[in-house]
Design a protein around this motif. Structure first.
Motif, mmCIF file in Angstrom:
data_model
loop_
_atom_site.group_PDB
_atom_site.id
_atom_site.type_symbol
_atom_site.label_atom_id
_atom_site.label_comp_id
_atom_site.label_asym_id
_atom_site.label_seq_id
_atom_site.Cartn_x
_atom_site.Cartn_y
_atom_site.Cartn_z
ATOM 1 N N ALA A 104 1.138 -1.006 -0.023
ATOM 2 C CA ALA A 104 0.100 -0.086 0.031
ATOM 3 C C ALA A 104 0.854 1.191 -0.195
ATOM 4 O O ALA A 104 0.945 1.733 0.922
ATOM 5 C CB ALA A 104 -0.946 -0.037 1.108
ATOM 6 N N GLY A 105 1.531 1.527 -1.083
ATOM 7 C CA GLY A 105 2.478 2.538 -1.177
ATOM 8 C C GLY A 105 3.900 1.978 -1.358
ATOM 9 O O GLY A 105 4.024 0.684 -0.709
ATOM 10 N N SER A 106 4.991 2.959 -1.607
ATOM 11 C CA SER A 106 6.315 2.261 -1.520
ATOM 12 C C SER A 106 7.013 2.633 -0.323
ATOM 13 O O SER A 106 8.179 2.326 -0.174
ATOM 14 C CB SER A 106 7.120 3.024 -2.562
ATOM 15 N N SER A 107 6.276 3.532 0.672
ATOM 16 C CA SER A 107 6.851 3.917 1.810
ATOM 17 C C SER A 107 7.352 2.517 2.711
ATOM 18 O O SER A 107 8.208 2.338 3.565
ATOM 19 C CB SER A 107 6.200 4.798 2.758
ATOM 20 N N GLU A 108 5.942 1.586 2.876
ATOM 21 C CA GLU A 108 6.728 0.489 3.445
ATOM 22 C C GLU A 108 7.812 -0.437 3.092
ATOM 23 O O GLU A 108 8.570 -0.537 3.769
ATOM 24 C CB GLU A 108 5.178 -0.580 3.528
ATOM 25 N N LEU A 230 12.195 0.794 -6.085
ATOM 26 C CA LEU A 230 10.824 1.016 -5.459
ATOM 27 C C LEU A 230 10.077 1.950 -6.523
ATOM 28 O O LEU A 230 10.735 2.766 -7.275
ATOM 29 C CB LEU A 230 11.059 1.795 -4.354
ATOM 30 N N ARG A 231 8.773 1.615 -6.560
ATOM 31 C CA ARG A 231 7.974 2.357 -7.567
ATOM 32 C C ARG A 231 6.716 2.778 -6.821
ATOM 33 O O ARG A 231 6.370 1.960 -5.832
ATOM 34 C CB ARG A 231 7.474 1.469 -8.841
ATOM 35 N N THR A 232 6.177 3.719 -7.253
ATOM 36 C CA THR A 232 4.839 4.095 -6.508
ATOM 37 C C THR A 232 3.822 4.497 -7.381
ATOM 38 O O THR A 232 4.065 5.150 -8.601
ATOM 39 C CB THR A 232 5.071 5.175 -5.425
ATOM 40 N N CYS A 244 -0.629 2.764 -3.368
ATOM 41 C CA CYS A 244 -0.158 1.517 -4.031
ATOM 42 C C CYS A 244 1.149 1.663 -4.440
ATOM 43 O O CYS A 244 1.516 2.833 -4.872
ATOM 44 C CB CYS A 244 -1.150 1.030 -5.299
ATOM 45 N N GLY A 245 2.351 0.717 -4.318
ATOM 46 C CA GLY A 245 3.422 0.794 -4.797
ATOM 47 C C GLY A 245 3.975 -0.484 -4.853
ATOM 48 O O GLY A 245 3.531 -1.722 -4.328
ATOM 49 N N PHE A 246 5.248 -0.731 -5.306
ATOM 50 C CA PHE A 246 6.053 -2.037 -5.511
ATOM 51 C C PHE A 246 7.397 -1.946 -4.775
ATOM 52 O O PHE A 246 8.182 -1.017 -5.058
ATOM 53 C CB PHE A 246 6.172 -2.202 -6.931
ATOM 54 N N ALA A 247 7.894 -3.032 -4.515
ATOM 55 C CA ALA A 247 9.157 -3.251 -4.492
ATOM 56 C C ALA A 247 9.698 -4.355 -5.481
ATOM 57 O O ALA A 247 8.845 -5.391 -5.568
ATOM 58 C CB ALA A 247 9.563 -3.999 -2.951
ATOM 59 N N ILE A 248 10.862 -4.098 -6.192
ATOM 60 C CA ILE A 248 11.093 -5.061 -7.307
ATOM 61 C C ILE A 248 12.582 -5.574 -6.895
ATOM 62 O O ILE A 248 13.338 -4.469 -6.914
ATOM 63 C CB ILE A 248 10.938 -4.215 -8.478
#
Ligand SMILES: Cc1ncc(COP(=O)(O)O)c(C=O)c1O
Length: 406
Positions: A104-108, A230-232, A244-248
């Protein structure tokens, strides 16, 4: 079954969990709000809100339509939707779904990566100024924080960063950088990768990449390198409030950050993100809108002899030549909320690119403020009250990271 909750990853997480420390998440809106409260009350009616790097356009029309139609399904978790989002992104980027974790976002994942790869023995290396959240997370892992000034062209000084600490755990590269909006070249990122301390990873934060000419680094993930990208959806896609975001990254690296927590995703955000990815014109259109507005503000700043750092993102820095907090306060009195000051550059303020109308109002207010005695803007506030207001919204560990009023 959702990959994030597979049996294998559950046991992996349980094993790692013995070493897990909890970390409250620090976000851009918290930092922006803390600053607002330092100088005024929260946004009033018709405020110009250009202090938190949001996108005034919000989600695209397709995303809004799909969210509206999905509302009645809000009683379902629907983890398969998250799998579809991950699969869509992975296919578009030539990655495997196991290279992508949705949050839920890239902050986490930003915080969790710092927790997973830094410690009392392995430091965090950051540029200065840069986004503060990694430094905040490092306070929970007990890591030393090594700050490396930006290079003369405002890119990350990768040569200094790789040699800053031989036992570094994470080198954080924010590209484009928050707050400067400046980019670090692909050649420099490759240099950092080739010369980083043994055992460390590069955390490449591409929150603002879509606004810029910067070369994306997802192919480094595909090549199996020691990077987490990281993408958001909070920036170009206008979904900051939806989350919403991603760790890749490589699956073995992602497994380490998964140990710090994975929650079920908000289905409206997932649907809106998927719809956004499936709208091919969206990024180029929004990028053009942002570039056009930013260019016209830069022309105005240049014509009026104001000093600023040319940026490739949806925000930029102006050197006001006086305490930045005073300028921010004086702007807020004119109902224009700009953000923020970084301790290393106390006369600079960061301004987000809003709509044309926002930026017209910004220009009018800025000119007034810069031609008047800004310090008087603060006289109606009690200094003790100001100090308290500034930090109340911030988690305790973040208070030392942000510039306090002088
Ligand atoms: C550089 C950078 N990284 C990450 C984030 C986190 O954004 P979010 O949690 O909304 O995805 C932000 C927010 O402004 C940011 O500026």
């Amino acid at each position: 079954m959702n990959r994030s909750f597979s049996r294998r990853s559950f046991f992996g997480m349980a094993a790692a969990a013995t070493a897990v420390a909890a970390v409250p998440i620090l976000t851009e809106p918290q930092l922006a709000r803390a600053q607002r409260r330092r100088i005024a009350h929260d946004y009033g009616p018709d405020s110009v809100r250009i202090d938190a790097n949001e996108n005034p356009l919000g989600p695209c029309s397709g995303a809004c339509a799909v969210m509206a139609s999905l509302l009645p399904e809000g009683g379902r978790y629907d983890m398969e939707m998250t799998d579809k989002l991950v699969a869509t992104f992975a296919a578009q980027e030539g990655l495997k779904p196991e290279n992508v974790l949705a949050y839920a976002g890239s902050s986490e994942p930003l915080h969790y990566t710092v927790l997973a790869f830094t410690s009392g023995d392995h430091s965090l290396v950051v540029a200065d100024p840069s986004y503060e959240a990694p430094m905040y997370a490092a306070k929970f892992s007990g890591a030393k924080i090594v700050k490396v000034p930006l290079a003369a062209d405002y890119s990350h000084d990768v040569r200094a960063m790789v040699s800053a600490d031989p036992s570094a755990g994470v080198l954080y590269l924010c590209n484009p950088n928050n707050p400067t909006g400046t980019i670090t070249s692909r050649a420099d990122i490759e240099y950092a990768l080739a010369n980083k301390p043994r055992g460390s990873i590069l955390l490449i934060d591409e929150a603002y990449i879509h606004f810029s000419d910067a070369t994306p680094n997802l192919d480094l993930v595909k090549a199996g390198k020691d990077v987490i990208v990281l993408r958001t959806f909070s920036k170009v896609y206008g979904m900051a409030g939806l989350r919403c975001g991603f760790a890749i990254g490589r699956p073995d690296l992602l497994a380490k950050i998964q140990a710090y927590g994975m929650n079920s995703m908000p289905i409206l955000a997932v649907a809106a993100a998927t719809s956004s990815l499936e709208t091919p014109d969206l990024v180029p259109q929004r990028r053009k809108i942002n570039t056009d507005i930013r260019s016209s503000v830069f022309e105005w700043l240049t014509a009026n002899n104001y000093k600023f750092i040319p940026s490739q993102a949806n925000h930029f820095m102006i050197d006001t030549g006086r305490p930045g907090h005073d300028v921010i306060a004086a702007m807020a009195q004119r109902n224009v909320y700009i953000g923020r000051v970084w301790p290393v550059w106390p006369t600079y303020v960061r301004v987000t690119v809003g709509t044309h109308s926002d930026m017209d109002k910004f220009q009018t207010a800025f000119k007034e403020v810069m031609t008047g005695p800004t310090a008087s803007a603060l006289r109606s506030y009690d200094p003790a009250e100001l100090a308290a207001m500034g930090t109340r919204d911030l988690p305790r560990h973040a208070r030392g990271l942000v510039a306090s009023r002088v």
